[in-house]
Design a protein around this motif. Structure first.
Motif, PDB file in Angstrom:
ATOM      1  N   SER A  32       0.785  -1.289   0.029  1.00  0.00           N
ATOM      2  CA  SER A  32       0.006  -0.113  -0.163  1.00  0.00           C
ATOM      3  C   SER A  32       1.046   1.293   0.056  1.00  0.00           C
ATOM      4  N   LEU A 115      -7.349   9.389  -9.346  1.00  0.00           N
ATOM      5  CA  LEU A 115      -5.939   8.751  -8.622  1.00  0.00           C
ATOM      6  C   LEU A 115      -5.837   9.335  -7.229  1.00  0.00           C
ATOM      7  N   LEU A 118      -8.099   7.408  -5.110  1.00  0.00           N
ATOM      8  CA  LEU A 118      -7.485   6.078  -4.710  1.00  0.00           C
ATOM      9  C   LEU A 118      -6.257   6.329  -3.574  1.00  0.00           C
ATOM     10  N   GLU A 121      -8.085   6.531  -0.383  1.00  0.00           N
ATOM     11  CA  GLU A 121      -8.789   5.157   0.028  1.00  0.00           C
ATOM     12  C   GLU A 121      -7.614   4.553   0.382  1.00  0.00           C
ATOM     13  N   LEU A 122      -6.488   4.213  -0.084  1.00  0.00           N
ATOM     14  CA  LEU A 122      -5.372   3.333   0.386  1.00  0.00           C
ATOM     15  C   LEU A 122      -4.862   3.865   1.726  1.00  0.00           C
ATOM     16  N   TYR A 125      -7.256   2.491   4.099  1.00  0.00           N
ATOM     17  CA  TYR A 125      -7.006   1.087   4.461  1.00  0.00           C
ATOM     18  C   TYR A 125      -5.664   0.932   5.078  1.00  0.00           C
TER      19      TYR A 125
ATOM     20  N   TRP B  53       1.711  -6.601  -6.288  1.00  0.00           N
ATOM     21  CA  TRP B  53       0.451  -6.824  -4.964  1.00  0.00           C
ATOM     22  C   TRP B  53      -0.323  -8.020  -5.355  1.00  0.00           C
ATOM     23  N   ARG B 111      -8.443   1.581 -11.660  1.00  0.00           N
ATOM     24  CA  ARG B 111      -7.916   3.040 -12.395  1.00  0.00           C
ATOM     25  C   ARG B 111      -7.232   2.718 -13.094  1.00  0.00           C
TER      26      ARG B 111
END
Lengths: 244, 244
Positions: A32, A115, A118, A121-122, A125, B53, B111
């Motif tokens: 991540s 992007l 994202l 979001e990461l 997480y 990943w 994405r």
């Protein structure tokens, strides 16, 4: 007689099982954080192009809005007239693009925006896994720095077995080995410089702050790894007191 | 007496108007093609991360699917069991990830996929403008190579004023100047190597093919710039005949 063929097959199966079970939180965290860093770079590259392209339409934006994320959001949300009013422009050097020619620019902007989403979001997480896996480290270092430490160290276990002075230097390997080889001045801090308490310290106190933070981080990491109690807040308070 | 202040203001207005009106198809084409190239690079960077990943989950995919675009599509569209069947794997070394841990991987894949879509949209857009602006060049060189020529040349006008030997060398500037300075062997082709008729020619015929293509391209570009008729197909036929 031992059946070597069977033994071999079973051994391979066992090895595969071990590999399968070796995947743990460290892997998720490292992947991540690597991704978060890549996304930031990639978004910057695309943003540079967007700025150039958008300059055909409203070149005055290029210099007035420095932040890339804000630039993208403005391009997406507001039309030319609103933007001109907000930037207090009576006229612009940009030409009026037809809808067809504007569409690809807006499409690019919306991809860049996604992007950024994202990336956020990461981060969420990461925060979630780290909240369970290494809560003390998370509290003391924050999401991004904490994950970067795990990434540079290799895993939480490896970090827990490091002396705190090694943690202090993580990310400054080049400077450290230059010091060891040629006797140049030793580095005072590696990636922990990103911590507000170190980065924000006055220049002559940065080394001390880095050392103190590394000490506390080391305690936090060991407590996390050996499943101790939650002492993150206590450590943070102590650190702040020492750095006053 | 002349009112210099007024003259100055009017001059600035005039200059701004000229700038505003100078935006033309060249700018759209150059921005689009630059973006298409950036998107490809960016998608590759992110794809590398995705592969890494995803390897926690199904490491056997990494080597079996070489193409990045196909990889992303498979990750998005098919689940682990289907993929294992298709790759004829009886077992995998990847671990079973929980939904929460799989989600960010899929988010990243989607994405990347949307970046690929944007790239294709930009190509369509390019084709549309170029179909009006420089149809002969488009027919002879194709969308991407045609746009790259305009980008390296600076504009269609500049390209039209170049000798065809310059067009042949566009993109090989480094090799050309090395030749001029040190007498090394001259380059035979620049970016026009990307054309199937040049790139696909046998090694000892590449130089000839590049020269012939550059000749025809030069004619096509001039016809486009001076608003001539559509002769793209005719030029293409002639070229194919000469290269047989």
């Amino acid at each position: 007689m031992v059946d070597f063929k069977k033994l071999r097959i079973n051994n391979i199966l066992l090895a595969k099982k071990t590999i399968r079970e070796a995947v743990c939180e460290d892997d998720f965290i490292i992947n991540s954080i690597n991704n978060i860093e890549d996304l930031a770079k990639v978004a910057n590259v695309l943003c540079k192009r967007l700025r150039q392209w958008y300059s055909l339409y409203l070149p005055e934006m290029y210099n007035k809005i420095g932040d890339n994320e804000a630039f993208v959001r403005l391009v997406l949300k507001k039309d030319k007239n609103t933007l001109m009013k907000e930037l207090k422009l009576s006229e612009t050097m940009g030409s009026d693009l037809s809808k067809n020619n504007l569409k690809p620019i807006l499409a690019l902007a919306s991809r860049i925006d996604s992007l950024y989403t994202l990336r956020n979001e990461l981060k969420d997480y990461l925060k979630k896994i780290m909240g369970v896996y290494c809560k003390n480290l998370l509290t003391l270092a924050g999401t991004v720095l904490g994950a970067k430490l795990i990434e540079s160290g290799g895993s939480l276990k490896k970090l827990a077995l490091m002396p705190s002075s090694t943690i202090q230097m993580l990310g400054a390997e080049k400077a450290l080995f230059r010091h060891l080889k040629s006797g140049a001045r030793p580095p005072k801090h590696g990636i922990i410089l990103q911590h507000p308490l170190v980065g924000g310290a006055p220049k002559n106190k940065k080394g001390k702050a880095a050392r103190l933070l590394a000490d506390k981080l080391s305690i936090a990491i060991r407590t996390d790894f050996f499943k101790g109690e939650f002492i993150g807040n206590k450590l943070k308070e102590e650190l702040k007191k020492r750095l006053k």
